[in-house]
Motif scaffolding. Structure first.
Motif, PDB file in Angstrom:
ATOM      1  N   VAL A 163     -54.002   0.220  69.824  1.00 36.22           N
ATOM      2  CA  VAL A 163     -53.213   0.794  68.735  1.00 36.22           C
ATOM      3  C   VAL A 163     -53.622   2.244  68.571  1.00 36.22           C
ATOM      4  O   VAL A 163     -54.757   2.636  68.917  1.00 36.22           O
ATOM      5  N   ARG A 164     -52.705   3.023  68.091  1.00 36.31           N
ATOM      6  CA  ARG A 164     -52.977   4.436  67.772  1.00 36.31           C
ATOM      7  C   ARG A 164     -53.052   4.561  66.270  1.00 36.31           C
ATOM      8  O   ARG A 164     -52.076   4.283  65.557  1.00 36.31           O
ATOM      9  N   ARG A 165     -54.220   5.009  65.772  1.00 30.10           N
ATOM     10  CA  ARG A 165     -54.455   5.109  64.344  1.00 30.10           C
ATOM     11  C   ARG A 165     -54.336   6.556  63.915  1.00 30.10           C
ATOM     12  O   ARG A 165     -54.997   7.421  64.498  1.00 30.10           O
ATOM     13  N   PRO A 171     -41.755  -1.616  73.243  1.00 23.67           N
ATOM     14  CA  PRO A 171     -41.655  -0.201  72.879  1.00 23.67           C
ATOM     15  C   PRO A 171     -42.930   0.287  72.226  1.00 23.67           C
ATOM     16  O   PRO A 171     -43.641  -0.486  71.556  1.00 23.67           O
ATOM     17  N   GLY A 172     -43.219   1.554  72.422  1.00 18.79           N
ATOM     18  CA  GLY A 172     -44.432   2.139  71.882  1.00 18.79           C
ATOM     19  C   GLY A 172     -44.384   2.255  70.372  1.00 18.79           C
ATOM     20  O   GLY A 172     -43.325   2.159  69.748  1.00 18.79           O
ATOM     21  N   PRO A 173     -45.561   2.457  69.761  1.00 22.95           N
ATOM     22  CA  PRO A 173     -45.594   2.570  68.301  1.00 22.95           C
ATOM     23  C   PRO A 173     -44.970   3.878  67.831  1.00 22.95           C
ATOM     24  O   PRO A 173     -44.872   4.856  68.559  1.00 22.95           O
ATOM     25  N   TRP A 185     -53.791  11.685  65.867  1.00 24.80           N
ATOM     26  CA  TRP A 185     -53.778  10.275  66.283  1.00 24.80           C
ATOM     27  C   TRP A 185     -55.014   9.955  67.104  1.00 24.80           C
ATOM     28  O   TRP A 185     -55.437  10.711  67.973  1.00 24.80           O
ATOM     29  N   THR A 186     -55.586   8.728  66.873  1.00 29.83           N
ATOM     30  CA  THR A 186     -56.770   8.235  67.583  1.00 29.83           C
ATOM     31  C   THR A 186     -56.453   6.858  68.154  1.00 29.83           C
ATOM     32  O   THR A 186     -55.920   5.999  67.433  1.00 29.83           O
ATOM     33  N   CYS A 187     -56.773   6.619  69.448  1.00 30.87           N
ATOM     34  CA  CYS A 187     -56.500   5.326  70.095  1.00 30.87           C
ATOM     35  C   CYS A 187     -57.674   4.385  69.857  1.00 30.87           C
ATOM     36  O   CYS A 187     -58.840   4.777  69.990  1.00 30.87           O
TER      37      CYS A 187
END
Length: 486
Positions: free
Chosen positions: A119-121, A240-242, A397-399
């Motif tokens: 997830v990308r936070r 699909p991507g976030p 964004w952070t993965c």
């Protein structure tokens, strides 16, 4: 009525016809002695002259009289009565019997497996910038004005005056007088009499009867059953991507500042826009059901009716007679004369004069001068320059890699034996009495009267001219008769 009228007409015809046929001759049809002037008899028949003697005849007339005739008529009255009728109706009773049956109950087990996903936070940072703005602050000043006014204050005084009044006070005296009275005193005597009473004793008898009961016998059968089995398969699919949120600033504009008399640049507003991220492929386990045939043993139960002899005891009551003495009490009354003193009260009234103070209030008004302050508020505005800090947010964004447990369900079947109540209906006859309305016609005689016309014959004498018998020259001369007769 028509018959009576016809009879009267026939009678009149019978009376008039002989008179017409006889002419003016004959004493039977005329109401006089035989006339010598008749053409067929007397001197006229011999050719001699007839004397001029008047003659009459009887004329019969029909007169109708009114008469009240009673008659009776039968009238039928309708009478409704309730008649009991015996009827038989069927009553349905619902009974229940127990039946055993086998069911297959599925047993579900839930298992879990670990699945890794990325997830990308978003990381948000809040920054501030200073902005100057001018406000107008109201300043309020309150002044007071003194105003004099006059009021009238009431002053109340309470005074008293003496009032005399007369009261009547009752004086009671108690006296006694002798009074004789008679009382009746009861005298009781106890006697005995023989009474026959019926009692019952219990007699027990042993009997047997046949009782039906149901026995369920198991029967085992083998049959082929389609069983649904779940098979797990690995399937790849594209996800699909976030959604990625980013901040976009709108273009700024130049605004004229009247305080500084020049144009100043104002930056545009910042807004957040969501954009889809890159697609990714994931593998997941999919449950694919399929049908498999297998042999299953089934047990069913068959009901069988059996009979057995059951002993039971019957108790009945046997009557027998017993004589016993029962006491009873007789009561007689004896009169006695007694004397008692009866009090009575005499009342006399005594007049007394008393004095009481009655208060009354007097009111007078006193003028007073008072002062009140009336406030008056004035408002003026003062301009002030203030500075405020406006926050704005930046996003990065952070993965991150996370693990989640995905549940999946396994199914197995278990056989269970259950009982159920099956209703069945029995029919029985019930006799009951129902009141049914019955209509009957009852005759009765009613006396009535009606008016009828009754004919009767009236006879009267009518004079007859002699020229009808003797001619115009023999009796009355050459000119004929003028007697005014018929």
């Amino acid at each position: 009525m028509k018959r009576l009228l016809a009879a009267a007409v026939m009678t009149a015809v019978c009376y008039v016809a002989p008179a017409a046929s006889a002419g003016l001759c004959g004493a039977g049809s005329l109401g006089c002695t035989p006339d010598p002037c008749d053409a067929g008899c007397g001197p006229a028949a011999l050719g001699e002259a007839c004397p001029a003697t008047p003659c009459t005849r009887t004329v019969r007339e029909i007169v109708y009289d009114t008469k009240e005739v009673p008659y009776t008529r039968t009238v039928y009255d309708t009478v409704c009565t309730q008649v009991p009728v015996q009827k038989t109706r069927l009553v349905l009773d619902t009974c229940y019997k127990t039946v055993n049956y086998t069911v297959r109950k599925p047993v579900y087990n839930t298992c879990y497996k670990d699945v890794c996903y990325t997830v990308r936070r978003p990381v948000y940072n809040t920054c501030y910038k200073d902005v100057c703005y001018t406000v107008r602050r109201p300043v309020y000043n309150t002044t007071y004005t003194c105003v004099n006014y006059t009021v009238k204050k009431p002053v109340y005084n309470t005074c008293y005056k003496d009032v005399c009044y007369t009261v009547r006070r009752p004086v009671y005296n108690t006296c006694y007088r002798d009074q004789c009275y008679t009382v009746r005193r009861p005298v009781y005597n106890t006697c005995y009499r023989d009474v026959c009473c019926t009692k019952y004793r219990t007699v027990t008898e042993n009997k047997t009867r046949e009782v039906c009961y149901t026995v369920c016998k198991p029967i085992t059968e083998t049959k082929t059953v389609n069983v649904r089995v779940n098979e797990m398969k690995t399937v790849q699919r594209t996800v699909p991507g976030p959604m990625i949120r980013k901040t976009v600033q709108e273009p700024g504009r130049c605004v004229y500042n009247p305080q500084t008399c020049r144009y100043e640049y104002q930056p545009g507003c910042c807004r957040t826009v969501c954009c889809p991220g890159p697609e990714r492929t994931i593998c997941e386990q999919v449950c694919c059901p399929k049908v498999v045939q297998k042999e299953v043993s089934c047990t069913r139960y068959v009901s069988e009716v059996c009979r057995k002899t059951v002993p039971y005891t019957v108790c009945r009551q046997v009557p027998y007679t017993e004589t016993k003495k029962v006491p009873y009490t007789t009561c007689s009354w004896v009169c006695e004369t007694k004397t008692k003193k009866v009090p009575y009260t005499t009342c006399s009234w005594v007049c007394e004069t008393k004095t009481k103070k009655v208060p009354y209030t007097t009111c007078s008004f006193v003028c007073e001068t008072r002062t009140k302050r009336i406030p008056k508020t004035t408002c003026s505005f003062v301009c002030e320059t203030k500075t405020k800090r406006i926050p704005y947010t930046t996003c990065s964004w952070t993965c991150e890699t996370k693990t989640k447990k995905v549940p999946y369900t396994t199914c197995s079947w278990t056989c269970e034996t259950k009982c159920k109540q099956i209703p069945y209906v029995t029919c029985r006859k019930v006799c009951e009495t129902v009141m049914v309305p019955k209509t009957t016609c009852v005759p009765r005689t009613v006396c009535l009267t009606r008016t009828v016309c009754v004919p009767r014959v009236v006879c009267r004498e009518v004079p007859v001219c002699p020229e009808a018998a003797c001619g115009p020259e023999t009796a009355c001369g050459p000119g004929g008769c003028d007697t005014g007769c018929l």
